[in-house]
Write a protein that holds these residues in place. Structure first.
Motif, PDB file in Angstrom:
ATOM      1  N   UNK A 182       0.846  -1.188   0.000  1.00 62.87           N
ATOM      2  CA  UNK A 182       0.000   0.000   0.000  1.00 62.87           C
ATOM      3  C   UNK A 182       0.884   1.241   0.000  1.00 62.87           C
ATOM      4  N   UNK A 216       0.632   5.393   1.149  1.00 60.46           N
ATOM      5  CA  UNK A 216      -0.165   6.378   1.873  1.00 60.46           C
ATOM      6  C   UNK A 216       0.439   7.766   1.705  1.00 60.46           C
ATOM      7  N   UNK A 258      -1.814  12.455   5.456  1.00 59.68           N
ATOM      8  CA  UNK A 258      -3.169  12.867   5.787  1.00 59.68           C
ATOM      9  C   UNK A 258      -4.269  12.098   5.088  1.00 59.68           C
ATOM     10  N   UNK A 259      -3.896  11.075   4.310  1.00 60.58           N
ATOM     11  CA  UNK A 259      -4.897  10.297   3.576  1.00 60.58           C
ATOM     12  C   UNK A 259      -4.857   8.834   3.997  1.00 60.58           C
ATOM     13  N   UNK A 260      -5.874   8.094   3.581  1.00 56.92           N
ATOM     14  CA  UNK A 260      -5.900   6.663   3.857  1.00 56.92           C
ATOM     15  C   UNK A 260      -4.947   5.932   2.914  1.00 56.92           C
ATOM     16  N   UNK A 261      -4.435   4.795   3.318  1.00 56.59           N
ATOM     17  CA  UNK A 261      -3.574   4.007   2.425  1.00 56.59           C
ATOM     18  C   UNK A 261      -4.348   3.528   1.208  1.00 56.59           C
ATOM     19  N   UNK A 302      -4.360   0.734  -1.971  1.00 58.05           N
ATOM     20  CA  UNK A 302      -3.867  -0.574  -2.377  1.00 58.05           C
ATOM     21  C   UNK A 302      -3.058  -0.475  -3.665  1.00 58.05           C
TER      22      UNK A 302
END
Lengths: 111, 115
Positions: A34, A36, A39-42, A44
């Motif tokens: 992943x 990231x 400040x953001x989500x990981x 895929x």
């Protein structure tokens, strides 16, 4: 039980290559990668299920050595957009639903 | 297509107050559900995962709990927050596939600051 990633941080110039390694002390069924952004989500990138399997995603590819319980992520001709923190996640043998992540590798690509 | 909703996006809570974070998944049935926490500048710590209703595994003993009242709903709770509970909380889902393993997809996350 947490996989170990190396190196912890990498600084590159645009166009350079990098390799991020992930190793586990436990037998693995799969390895997940992943990325990231701050400040953001990981997000895929790819999953490797079989020993020796290699997968590619644009100029990012990965290998999985099931026998050595290791995986490597290859970033070729890096772009500024590759900057971020890369995590490998490992799942033990079988469908247990459990996915444990390494501590992350921070990649910074400079112009 | 599948979507995951997580809320609230941001919250500031005093020490000792309760917590409830909610997550729902749409477009799939019987997903695996997860709660991860990420402290500032740190990695992704698995807190809870669930492979079905009433099947929740806890990974780290702490003052948090999780519940799955419906197939596609996952709730993270605390009765009394600690300063150390601050962080970025991520809900995630996966569906097991023979050819795809347990690829998990994250929600947008909830930023919790305990003051």
């Amino acid at each position: 039980q947490q996989p170990v990633q190396s190196p912890q941080a990498v600084i590159l110039r645009e166009g350079e290559d990098a390799v991020i390694n992930c190793s586990s002390s436990k037998a693995l069924y799969s390895v997940h990668w992943y990325r990231q952004k701050h400040g953001e989500a990981p997000v895929f990138l790819m999953i490797l299920l079989k020993g020796g399997e290699q997968k590619g995603h644009e100029k990012i590819s990965a290998s999985f050595n099931e026998k050595k319980q290791q995986s490597s992520l290859y970033l070729t001709a890096s772009q500024l957009s590759y900057s971020g923190t890369y995590f490998c996640g490992t799942s033990p043998s079988g469908n247990t639903g459990k996915l444990i992540f390494g501590q992350g590798t921070t990649l910074q690509v400079k112009p | 297509s599948q979507t995951i909703h997580q809320w609230p996006a941001t919250l500031v809570q005093p020490v000792g107050s309760p917590l409830s974070l909610e997550c729902t998944v749409e477009g799939t049935s019987n997903p695996n559900l997860y709660w991860y926490r990420q402290a500032a500048g740190r990695g992704l710590q698995l807190l809870f995962y669930s492979i079905g209703i009433d099947q929740i595994s806890s990974e780290v003993p702490q003052n948090l709990s999780a519940s799955r009242p419906q197939d596609r709903q996952f709730i993270l709770s605390s009765k009394k927050l600690l300063l150390s509970d601050s962080g970025f909380y991520l809900c995630a889902w996966s569906v097991w596939g023979q050819g795809s393993g347990n690829t998990i997809y994250f929600g947008e996350g909830s930023w919790l600051t305990v003051v």
